[in-house]
Design a protein around this motif. Structure first.
Motif, short mmCIF file in Angstrom:
data_model
loop_
_atom_site.label_atom_id
_atom_site.label_comp_id
_atom_site.label_asym_id
_atom_site.label_seq_id
_atom_site.Cartn_x
_atom_site.Cartn_y
_atom_site.Cartn_z
N ARG A 271 70.25 -23.60 23.68
CA ARG A 271 69.95 -22.81 22.50
C ARG A 271 68.47 -22.43 22.52
N ARG A 272 68.11 -21.45 21.70
CA ARG A 272 66.71 -20.98 21.69
C ARG A 272 65.72 -22.11 21.40
N LYS A 273 66.03 -22.93 20.43
CA LYS A 273 65.12 -24.03 20.05
C LYS A 273 64.96 -25.01 21.21
N GLN A 274 66.06 -25.28 21.94
CA GLN A 274 65.98 -26.19 23.08
C GLN A 274 65.11 -25.60 24.19
N ILE A 275 65.26 -24.29 24.43
CA ILE A 275 64.46 -23.62 25.46
C ILE A 275 62.98 -23.69 25.09
N LEU A 276 62.69 -23.40 23.82
CA LEU A 276 61.30 -23.43 23.35
C LEU A 276 60.68 -24.81 23.55
N ASP A 277 61.43 -25.87 23.20
CA ASP A 277 60.92 -27.24 23.35
C ASP A 277 60.63 -27.54 24.82
N LEU A 278 61.49 -27.09 25.73
CA LEU A 278 61.29 -27.33 27.16
C LEU A 278 60.10 -26.53 27.69
N VAL A 279 59.93 -25.31 27.19
CA VAL A 279 58.79 -24.48 27.60
C VAL A 279 57.48 -25.13 27.16
N LYS A 280 57.44 -25.65 25.94
CA LYS A 280 56.23 -26.30 25.41
C LYS A 280 55.84 -27.52 26.25
N GLU A 281 56.84 -28.21 26.80
CA GLU A 281 56.59 -29.43 27.56
C GLU A 281 56.38 -29.18 29.05
N ASP A 282 56.63 -27.94 29.51
CA ASP A 282 56.58 -27.65 30.94
C ASP A 282 55.13 -27.55 31.43
N LEU A 283 54.74 -28.49 32.27
CA LEU A 283 53.36 -28.53 32.77
C LEU A 283 53.05 -27.37 33.70
N GLU A 284 54.08 -26.87 34.41
CA GLU A 284 53.87 -25.75 35.33
C GLU A 284 53.49 -24.47 34.58
N ILE A 285 54.06 -24.29 33.40
CA ILE A 285 53.73 -23.11 32.59
C ILE A 285 52.28 -23.20 32.12
N GLN A 286 51.88 -24.38 31.66
CA GLN A 286 50.49 -24.55 31.22
C GLN A 286 49.52 -24.36 32.40
N LYS A 287 49.91 -24.87 33.57
CA LYS A 287 49.09 -24.72 34.77
C LYS A 287 48.94 -23.25 35.14
N LYS A 288 50.03 -22.48 35.01
CA LYS A 288 50.00 -21.05 35.33
C LYS A 288 49.02 -20.32 34.42
N TYR A 289 49.05 -20.62 33.13
CA TYR A 289 48.11 -20.00 32.19
C TYR A 289 46.67 -20.30 32.61
N LYS A 290 46.43 -21.55 32.99
CA LYS A 290 45.06 -21.94 33.39
C LYS A 290 44.63 -21.19 34.64
N GLU A 291 45.54 -21.03 35.60
CA GLU A 291 45.23 -20.28 36.82
C GLU A 291 44.82 -18.85 36.50
N LEU A 292 45.42 -18.31 35.44
CA LEU A 292 45.13 -16.93 35.04
C LEU A 292 43.91 -16.85 34.11
N GLY A 293 43.33 -18.02 33.81
CA GLY A 293 42.11 -18.03 33.00
C GLY A 293 42.34 -18.19 31.51
N TYR A 294 43.49 -18.73 31.11
CA TYR A 294 43.81 -18.86 29.69
C TYR A 294 44.17 -20.30 29.36
N GLU A 295 43.55 -20.83 28.30
CA GLU A 295 43.90 -22.15 27.78
C GLU A 295 44.89 -21.95 26.63
N ILE A 296 46.12 -22.41 26.81
CA ILE A 296 47.14 -22.23 25.79
C ILE A 296 47.43 -23.57 25.11
N ASP A 297 47.25 -23.60 23.79
CA ASP A 297 47.48 -24.82 23.01
C ASP A 297 48.83 -24.72 22.30
N PHE A 298 49.82 -25.48 22.81
CA PHE A 298 51.15 -25.43 22.20
C PHE A 298 51.23 -26.20 20.89
#
Length: 367
Positions: A271-298
């Motif tokens: 479900r959408r809420k489950q996907i969102l929770d997994l996205v928030k916890e995904d370290l690879e997504i946060q790492k990708k943002y950092k590689e692109l020069g962005y600090e994202i605070d979930f």
């Protein structure tokens, strides 16, 4: 089929379908006029005081019943059965020629348009049957057929108009800038209907706009531009700001992996809420943002809200496909899982939309 060929096909079909607009307008007016009396009849029948020996009830009942018949008679005085039948035959023959001109158009697409023409024929035959017999019970049958046909016509016409509008807007020559990059998405489903075609484009564009907000990129300077669109197995090549495209492509990839893996190993659609929770916890997504020069605070409410919007748009796309290529990476479900996945995803998308609507209504009441 290229975007230009697809546009030509839709333009030609839409022009022909629009020739039926006067016919559709006459049927719509008939339906509206009868429904006014029909609703009053229903209210009378289901009232607590309804009784056939009650003059106060039966007098207005008979008046509205007569009103329905009068509406039908007035309609027949203006409606030319022969002229409309000839128009239908003409449009059918011309659309048949368009199908021959564009043989690559899918069979489902042909059947959708052919069914609309068949339903118009059915309505015309029912009107003729009423003219011959003057059997008022036929009016109910006619109203049902008219209602379905008008809805079908409006749906097809609106879908084609949206496609035509979008493609005319984006078919201009692309002036690529150094800081821009191509995002290529290829959906390998056998048939992409007009509604899904529009949904794909709108969902991708919406996600791009949200990602631009997160990264503080101006949409005026870097709008998402269409380089190429092909139908059949839907292919889109889109041009946007480089870091936004990189982040968006990565997010689409991660959501696809989450949804496909969950179903493959556990037989469940997220479900959408489950996907969102997994996205928030995904370290690879946060790492990708950092590689692109962005600090994202979930932990930030706005960041969560933005990502939910993207989860919703991307989830709708992935919930309606079982095989997708994101740039050069292929993601797919095994054949034995495809039918069940699409069926369960369809049900879940409806449920999620209903829950979201209820939540919005509750929030509005609270405000």
């Amino acid at each position: 089929m290229t975007a230009y060929e697809l546009l030509d096909f839709y333009v030609e079909v839409l022009d022909k379908i629009n020739e039926l607009s006067p016919y559709t307008k006459e049927l719509t007016n008939l339906s509206i006029n009868i429904k006014l009396n029909q609703d009053k009849l229903v209210n009378i029948i289901y009232s607590d005081d309804f009784a056939t020996n009650n003059g106060n009830i039966m007098n207005p009942f008979n008046a509205h019943k007569k009103g329905v018949i009068t509406c039908m008679q007035n309609f027949l005085m203006e409606f030319d059965i022969l002229k409309n039948h000839e128009k239908l035959v003409k449009v059918r023959n011309e659309i048949k020629y368009i199908f021959e001109k564009y043989p690559i158009i899918s069979e489902d697409e042909r059947l959708t348009i052919t069914k609309l023409l068949d339903d118009y024929d059915k309505v015309t035959n029912t009107i003729y049957k009423y003219v011959k017999t003057r059997n008022n019970s036929i009016i109910v049958e006619l109203l049902n057929e008219v209602s379905l046909t008008v809805i079908e016509f409006n749906s097809i016409a609106e879908s084609y108009k949206n496609i035509k509008k979008f493609m005319l807007k984006t078919e201009n020559k692309i002036d690529e800038k150094e800081e821009e990059k191509i995002l290529e998405l290829h959906f390998y489903d056998g048939y992409i209907d007009p509604q899904y075609f529009v949904l794909n484009i709108q969902s991708i564009n919406k996600s791009y706009e949200v990602m631009c907000q997160i990264m503080s990129i101006s949409l005026m300077d870097y709008p998402l531009k269409v380089v190429k669109i092909e139908s059949g197995c839907f292919l889109s090549k889109l041009l946007g700001y480089k870091s936004v495209v990189d982040a968006l492509a990565f997010l689409i990839k991660k959501i696809t992996e989450l949804m496909f893996n969950k179903f493959t190993f556990e037989g469940q659609v997220l479900r959408r809420k489950q996907i969102l929770d997994l996205v928030k916890e995904d370290l690879e997504i946060q790492k990708k943002y950092k590689e692109l020069g962005y600090e994202i605070d979930f932990g930030n409410e706005d960041i969560i809200k933005y990502h939910y919007q993207m989860v919703k748009s991307i989830g709708e796309l992935i919930g309606k496909t079982t095989k997708i290529k994101i740039n050069d990476e292929m993601h797919y479900l095994e054949n034995n899982l495809k039918k069940k996945y699409l069926m369960e995803s369809s049900v879940l998308l409806i449920e999620d939309s209903k829950e979201e609507k209820k939540l919005e209504q509750t929030t509005e009441k609270g405000d």
